[in-house]
Design a protein around this motif. Structure first.
Motif, PDB file in Angstrom:
ATOM      1  N   ASP A  63       0.451  -1.549  -0.258  1.00  0.00           N
ATOM      2  CA  ASP A  63      -0.281  -0.201   0.288  1.00  0.00           C
ATOM      3  C   ASP A  63       1.057   1.383   0.180  1.00  0.00           C
ATOM      4  O   ASP A  63       1.377   1.476   0.961  1.00  0.00           O
TER       5      ASP A  63
ATOM      6  N   TYR B 246       4.821   8.963  -0.030  1.00  0.00           N
ATOM      7  CA  TYR B 246       4.626   7.788   0.116  1.00  0.00           C
ATOM      8  C   TYR B 246       5.619   6.669   0.948  1.00  0.00           C
ATOM      9  O   TYR B 246       6.067   6.847   1.711  1.00  0.00           O
TER      10      TYR B 246
ATOM     11  N   SER C  92      -2.701  -1.706   5.694  1.00  0.00           N
ATOM     12  CA  SER C  92      -2.840  -2.302   4.494  1.00  0.00           C
ATOM     13  C   SER C  92      -3.909  -3.168   4.435  1.00  0.00           C
ATOM     14  O   SER C  92      -4.445  -3.811   5.138  1.00  0.00           O
TER      15      SER C  92
ATOM     16  N   HIS D  74      -8.999   5.310   0.652  1.00  0.00           N
ATOM     17  CA  HIS D  74     -10.494   4.657   0.209  1.00  0.00           C
ATOM     18  C   HIS D  74     -10.700   3.371   0.412  1.00  0.00           C
ATOM     19  O   HIS D  74     -10.346   3.095   1.766  1.00  0.00           O
TER      20      HIS D  74
ATOM     21  N   GLU E 185      -7.840   1.233   0.994  1.00  0.00           N
ATOM     22  CA  GLU E 185      -6.551   1.962   0.552  1.00  0.00           C
ATOM     23  C   GLU E 185      -5.798   3.006   2.185  1.00  0.00           C
ATOM     24  O   GLU E 185      -6.841   4.134   2.005  1.00  0.00           O
TER      25      GLU E 185
ATOM     26  N   ALA F  78      -6.036  -4.971   1.062  1.00  0.00           N
ATOM     27  CA  ALA F  78      -7.070  -3.975  -0.432  1.00  0.00           C
ATOM     28  C   ALA F  78      -8.480  -5.144  -0.175  1.00  0.00           C
ATOM     29  O   ALA F  78      -8.790  -6.067   0.475  1.00  0.00           O
TER      30      ALA F  78
END
Length: 262
Positions: free
Chosen positions: A64, A99, A205, A232, A210, A207
């Motif tokens: 992520d 990041y 993290s 997200h 996000e 999925a």
């Protein structure tokens, strides 16, 4: 670090093949990659790894990336990919363009199952970044063989990669709970960590969620708390089936475990 969609980028598609348990290195401007696969066990499973040899000054992303960049993608043919391990990452960039990833060579251990005795090909897609970000696509092929012979160097390399993975939760270093903010745009994470270690890095993290980079870690009694942006949040999700993972770095110690979110 700008998103790859807006950065000046070049796409590299490369392939390699070898009649051995290690593919040749695929060379790119920012780093080289190879696949290592050990011979299958009697149950058809096999240990493997993606070896990413970053060049000086280059970086790549975690699973992520924290709102900027793309996570590495690995698909396998000739075997079933059952898991990919990621060492604890670091927060990179600056406050304006941050990041999450790695700024040194990194190895991602993998577990394979079924039909892992013949040719195994990994199709990878990852970003490597310095002044620009370069998405690298490559096909890495090996022939692990079915005679059960294991090259000691390859086995040692995979064992070393597995040793870099975060440890399990334990007393004094574990998640406690997580709480959604009223608008669902933040998760406040409570956890225990060694009080005498360096400031703790906190990552989430899972999925299709996000997450962004965590805010400053603060004390809450005998625990620590950090607020993490939710970039997200899917409309439908099942945390009982697919829990959010909490990854912590405290000094030289790392830990990873599911987080119970209320």
């Amino acid at each position: 670090m700008k998103r790859l969609q807006t950065a000046a980028i070049a796409l590299l598609f490369l392939s390699s093949a070898a009649s051995a348990a290690t593919s040749p290195w695929v060379e790119t401007p920012g780093g080289d990659v190879r696949l290592v696969v050990l011979p299958a066990e009697t149950d058809g499973s096999a240990r493997a790894m993606l070896d990413i040899r970053l060049h000086d000054g280059w970086k790549t992303y975690w699973r992520d990336p924290g709102g900027s960049g793309i996570p590495p993608s690995i698909t396998v043919s000739g075997a079933t990919l059952t898991s990919i391990g990621f060492p604890a990452p670091r927060r990179l960039g600056d406050e304006a363009n941050h990041y999450i990833g790695y700024d040194a060579p990194v190895r991602l251990p993998m577990k394979l199952a079924t039909a892992a005795r013949g040719t195994v090909t990994a199709t990878i897609f990852l970003g490597v970044c310095k002044d620009i970000c370069i998405p690298v696509q490559a096909e890495l092929t090996v022939e692990p063989g079915g005679d059960g012979f294991t090259n000691p160097l390859e086995e040692t390399a995979i064992a070393a990669a597995e040793a870099t993975l975060p440890g399990m939760a334990g007393d004094g270093f574990r998640p406690l709970d997580g709480h959604w903010s009223a608008d669902g745009k933040t998760i406040s994470v409570r956890f225990e960590a060694p009080a005498d270690a360096a400031p703790t890095d906190v990552f989430l993290s899972g999925a299709p969620f996000e997450f962004g980079a965590a805010g400053p870690v603060r004390r809450d009694g005998n625990a620590f708390v950090a607020d993490i942006p939710v970039l997200h949040r899917p409309k439908v999700f099942d945390l009982a089936k697919n829990p959010i993972q909490l990854t912590l770095r405290s000094g030289e110690k790392t830990m990873e475990a599911p987080l119970a979110v209320e």
